[in-house]
Design an enzyme around this catalytic site. Structure first.
Site, PDB file in Angstrom:
ATOM      1  N   GLU A  47       0.868  -1.190   0.000  1.00  0.00           N
ATOM      2  CA  GLU A  47       0.000   0.000   0.000  1.00  0.00           C
ATOM      3  C   GLU A  47       0.890   1.221   0.000  1.00  0.00           C
ATOM      4  O   GLU A  47       1.968   1.225   0.609  1.00  0.00           O
ATOM      5  CB  GLU A  47      -0.896   0.011   1.230  1.00  0.00           C
ATOM      6  CG  GLU A  47      -1.709   1.308   1.312  1.00  0.00           C
ATOM      7  CD  GLU A  47      -2.835   1.299   2.320  1.00  0.00           C
ATOM      8  OE1 GLU A  47      -2.753   0.536   3.301  1.00  0.00           O
ATOM      9  OE2 GLU A  47      -3.791   2.079   2.131  1.00  0.00           O
ATOM     10  N   CYS A 241      -6.569   1.123   2.967  1.00  0.00           N
ATOM     11  CA  CYS A 241      -7.492   2.251   3.039  1.00  0.00           C
ATOM     12  C   CYS A 241      -7.468   3.125   1.788  1.00  0.00           C
ATOM     13  O   CYS A 241      -8.472   3.767   1.474  1.00  0.00           O
ATOM     14  CB  CYS A 241      -7.169   3.097   4.257  1.00  0.00           C
ATOM     15  SG  CYS A 241      -7.537   2.249   5.798  1.00  0.00           S
ATOM     16  N   ASN A 377     -12.167  -3.265   0.939  1.00  0.00           N
ATOM     17  CA  ASN A 377     -11.150  -3.436   1.980  1.00  0.00           C
ATOM     18  C   ASN A 377     -11.751  -3.008   3.306  1.00  0.00           C
ATOM     19  O   ASN A 377     -12.284  -1.901   3.409  1.00  0.00           O
ATOM     20  CB  ASN A 377      -9.934  -2.548   1.681  1.00  0.00           C
ATOM     21  CG  ASN A 377      -8.933  -2.546   2.830  1.00  0.00           C
ATOM     22  OD1 ASN A 377      -8.313  -3.553   3.136  1.00  0.00           O
ATOM     23  ND2 ASN A 377      -8.797  -1.395   3.490  1.00  0.00           N
ATOM     24  N   GLU A 378     -11.695  -3.858   4.292  1.00  0.00           N
ATOM     25  CA  GLU A 378     -12.153  -3.514   5.653  1.00  0.00           C
ATOM     26  C   GLU A 378     -13.535  -2.875   5.657  1.00  0.00           C
ATOM     27  O   GLU A 378     -13.755  -1.871   6.342  1.00  0.00           O
ATOM     28  CB  GLU A 378     -11.131  -2.601   6.345  1.00  0.00           C
ATOM     29  CG  GLU A 378      -9.821  -3.300   6.636  1.00  0.00           C
ATOM     30  CD  GLU A 378      -8.912  -2.558   7.590  1.00  0.00           C
ATOM     31  OE1 GLU A 378      -9.163  -1.375   7.871  1.00  0.00           O
ATOM     32  OE2 GLU A 378      -7.940  -3.180   8.057  1.00  0.00           O
TER      33      GLU A 378
HETATM   34  O1  AHR Z   1      -1.865  -1.118   6.671  1.00  0.00           O
HETATM   35  C1  AHR Z   1      -2.374   0.096   7.088  1.00  0.00           C
HETATM   36  C2  AHR Z   1      -3.889   0.117   7.082  1.00  0.00           C
HETATM   37  O2  AHR Z   1      -4.386  -0.783   8.012  1.00  0.00           O
HETATM   38  C3  AHR Z   1      -4.541  -0.318   5.808  1.00  0.00           C
HETATM   39  O3  AHR Z   1      -4.641   0.699   4.902  1.00  0.00           O
HETATM   40  C4  AHR Z   1      -5.897  -0.742   6.243  1.00  0.00           C
HETATM   41  O4  AHR Z   1      -6.465  -1.734   5.422  1.00  0.00           O
HETATM   42  C5  AHR Z   1      -5.697  -1.172   7.668  1.00  0.00           C
HETATM   43  O5  AHR Z   1      -6.585  -0.530   8.500  1.00  0.00           O
END
Ligand code: AHR
Length: 672
Positions: A47, A241, A377-378
């Site tokens: 990321e 994120c 994601n999440e």
């Molecule tokens: O890895 C950092 C963050 O942690 C990522 O963006 C997210 O998916 C998680 O909350």
């Protein structure tokens, strides 16, 4: 012999019995290789956090090269007569600068870029400067390009320089090579006008000529090398994120990240403002490292690409429910198209598909062979479930061959998680992505997480541990002492390879001057990289993945042998074993999380061999110095060490004894 002597003898015998009872007997049954260990089992998650893309893996050395930041001169100093214009040749990056004569001989017109925490350059290496330029009034102009050390006490600040002739009213790309005479981590780049002619400049760029695999829009060689050396099986990207975005406008949009690099629009990066105590107002995403480059890197490091796309939702942490696209087919059409078009971009036929045609134009006519796609994601609860219920069937209709991955939210034990799994099961996801950034005590409590087949059922989606790490507080990089629990936890992942098909530690990268989140797997400054203890834990699993699980029991301290030797909360000795059918090897991983050495005997049973090997290879990672950290530019203080140990054979059983030191991870490899 008196009674006293007899009693003393008996007491001694009992003592020696109890000493040998302290042995941990690890029994590996080689007769019946069990579940297949997926080639994707151990991977990486990338990321753009901690300056992982721009300023990190992406080898571009200049920041804000297209003058598109909200403050168009972020990252630049200017002097003389510099004018910002916005009718440039690239419609999605319209800004450029005009260097005009200032009207005074001594007031030189110049722009100076600071790079990312400076520009790291090495003596004698070649750096490719490039710029789109024109002479708006026609004719000829000269540019001077200097790499400089502003802080030097030398007479001349220049580390290297080169001249460039610009001609004509048409925009053209110009390149020149600069070779610095000295190594310096904090150089700046100056571009001077010739003081006589007006010159327009756009997309001002500087790359090392040596990039990973030599690509011009390439990756930093030393940073990418850390990935190749890991041998990951899967590569998840681009977040996290940033896939969600703070709001939908700032979500990662893959379509903006492909095509000519000059015309990829800038995106905000939420990690620039997420933590006010670690604020980085100059942190944006140039998309120079985009989806083509991610696929290419996956291929080059031998990992399956695993893109994550937005499910029509902005970050739920940061927004109410009205920040999302409407939960209707019409409302989500763009997100459905993004999924289908991405699969076509990766795998389609350039002769019949416009996205595949773009891939071919970018230099990769052959398909990338994409097999997995994560959507969301999440995310959690109804807003997520109802959107995925619309998008997933549409994607499956066109591309039933792709395995879809859903998410169980940001936590690994809360109600979102408990509701997420059944919902993903109902939506027939192939895998469920679960996340756990947790402390040592959590890891101790959850060592048997995947042995629980009441929650995780025999059939249905498999587990993708997409983001996880054992956290501790207050240090620079990470703690070797926490990494030992990661190694121990992974025995449970390995033992349950029928259920867990992928696991990726997170985050992957961090710039020492630009981090927002730690621990991280790999750190760097402008000149060099550091591989953490956690990196070596991951690498030991990746290099010793094996092809099949071998049933293994541990009798801890002479107790009853058990397949799940670890009681919840126990802080002890952990083991798992695999067979590698391709290499004809048995690999046993032993982790001693105790504060003292542990005596271990490994018995590998059920072998039918003509000749039995007499030695095993041993690889040891010593995590006993709790705060030990490898730092960029300094000699490594923690890394795996190789040795060998004797094997004895008795009626089809191979045995070895070892004294595994406190907080050590040992891998025993037996070549059959
Ligand atoms: O890895 C950092 C963050 O942690 C990522 O963006 C997210 O998916 C998680 O909350």
């Amino acid at each position: 012999m008196t009674l006293k002597h007899i009693l003393l003898g008996a007491a001694l015998a009992l003592t020696s019995l109890s000493v040998s009872a302290q042995e941990n007997i690890i029994t590996v049954n080689a007769k019946k290789p069990g579940a297949v260990i997926q080639p994707t089992m151990y991977g990486i998650f990338f990321e753009d956090i901690n300056y992982a893309a721009d300023g990190g893996l992406y080898a571009e050395l200049l920041k804000n090269r297209s003058f598109e930041f909200p403050n168009p001169f972020t990252g630049w100093d200017i002097s003389g007569k510099v004018i910002l214009k916005d009718d440039g040749p690239f419609n999605r990056n319209p800004h450029y600068v005009r260097l005009a004569p200032s009207g005074h001989r001594d007031k030189h017109t110049m722009i100076e870029n600071h790079g990312f925490f400076g520009i790291g350059v090495k003596a004698g290496e070649e750096y490719r400067f490039s710029v789109w330029a024109r002479v708006p009034d026609g004719g000829q102009a000269k540019l001077w390009i200097d790499l400089v050390d502003n802080a030097t006490m030398d007479e001349d600040q220049k580390l290297g320089n080169v001249g460039l002739d610009i001609s004509g009213k048409e925009w053209k790309k110009y390149t020149a090579i600069i070779k610095p005479k000295r190594t310096f981590a904090k150089a700046h780049l100056r571009v001077w006008g010739d003081s006589k002619t007006t010159t327009d400049l756009e997309h001002v760029s500087l790359f090392p000529v040596k990039t990973y695999k030599g690509h011009e829009n390439g990756l930093r060689l030393d940073v990418a090398q850390t990935l190749e050396d890991l041998h990951p099986g899967v590569f998840r990207f681009p977040g996290g994120c940033i896939v969600e975005g703070t709001d939908l406008e700032t979500r990662y949009q893959w379509k903006n990240s492909v095509g000519p690099v000059e015309n990829r629009p800038l995106n905000e990066n939420r990690w620039h403002y997420t933590f006010t105590q670690r604020y980085f107002p100059d942190y944006f995403q140039s998309y120079g490292l985009g989806f083509f480059e991610y696929f290419q890197l996956s291929e080059e490091i031998g990992a399956e690409p695993l893109p994550v796309l937005n499910v029509g939702m902005a970050c739920q942490f940061q927004n109410g429910n009205d920040a999302h696209a409407p939960a209707t087919k019409e409302g989500l059409q763009q997100f459905i198209d993004d999924c289908i078009d991405l699969i076509d971009f990766a795998n389609g036929d350039p002769a019949t598909n416009q996205w595949a045609k773009l891939r071919a134009e970018m230099g990769h006519p052959a398909p990338f062979n994409l097999k997995f796609l994560a959507i969301g994601n999440e995310q959690w609860e109804k807003p997520y479930f109802e959107r995925l219920a619309i998008i997933a069937p549409e994607v499956r209709k066109v591309h039933p061959e792709i395995k879809l991955i859903g998410t169980s939210g940001p936590n690994a034990e809360d109600d979102y998680f408990k509701h997420g799994w059944p919902a993903m099961r109902e939506l027939k996801c192939d895998l469920v992505d679960e996340h756990y950034y947790r402390d040592i005590q959590w890891y101790k409590n959850w060592m048997n997480r995947y042995d629980d087949r009441t929650f995780y059922t025999k059939d249905g989606p498999r587990v993708f541990a997409g983001e996880w790490a054992c956290h501790d507080r207050g240090k620079k990089y990470n703690h070797a002492g926490a990494s030992i629990y990661e190694a121990a936890f992974m025995t449970g992942i390995e033992r349950n390879a029928d259920l867990v098909h992928m696991a990726t530690y997170a985050p992957l990268f961090s710039h020492v001057e630009g981090w927002q989140w730690r621990p991280d797997l790999i750190w760097y400054d402008n000149m060099s990289t550091a591989r953490t203890a956690s990196y070596y834990v991951q690498q030991l699993y990746m290099l010793n993945r094996g092809t099949n699980v071998l049933p293994t029991t541990v009798s801890l301290n002479g107790g009853t042998p058990s397949v799940n030797p670890v009681e919840k909360g126990q802080d002890g000795v952990f083991a798992s074993a695999v067979m590698d059918k391709e290499k004809n090897e048995i690999i046993v991983k032993v982790i001693n999380t105790l504060g003292k050495a542990s005596t271990v005997r490994i018995d590998i049973t059920g072998l039918k061999l003509k000749t039995f090997p007499t030695t095993a290879e041993v690889i040891t990672l010593d995590c006993s110095a709790y705060d030990a950290e490898n730092e960029p530019g300094k000699p490594e203080v923690i890394s795996p060490k190789n040795s060998a140990t004797a094997l004895s054979a008795n009626k089809g059983t191979l045995s070895l004894s070892a004294n595994v030191p406190a907080k050590n991870f040992q891998v025993f490899k037996v070549k059959l």
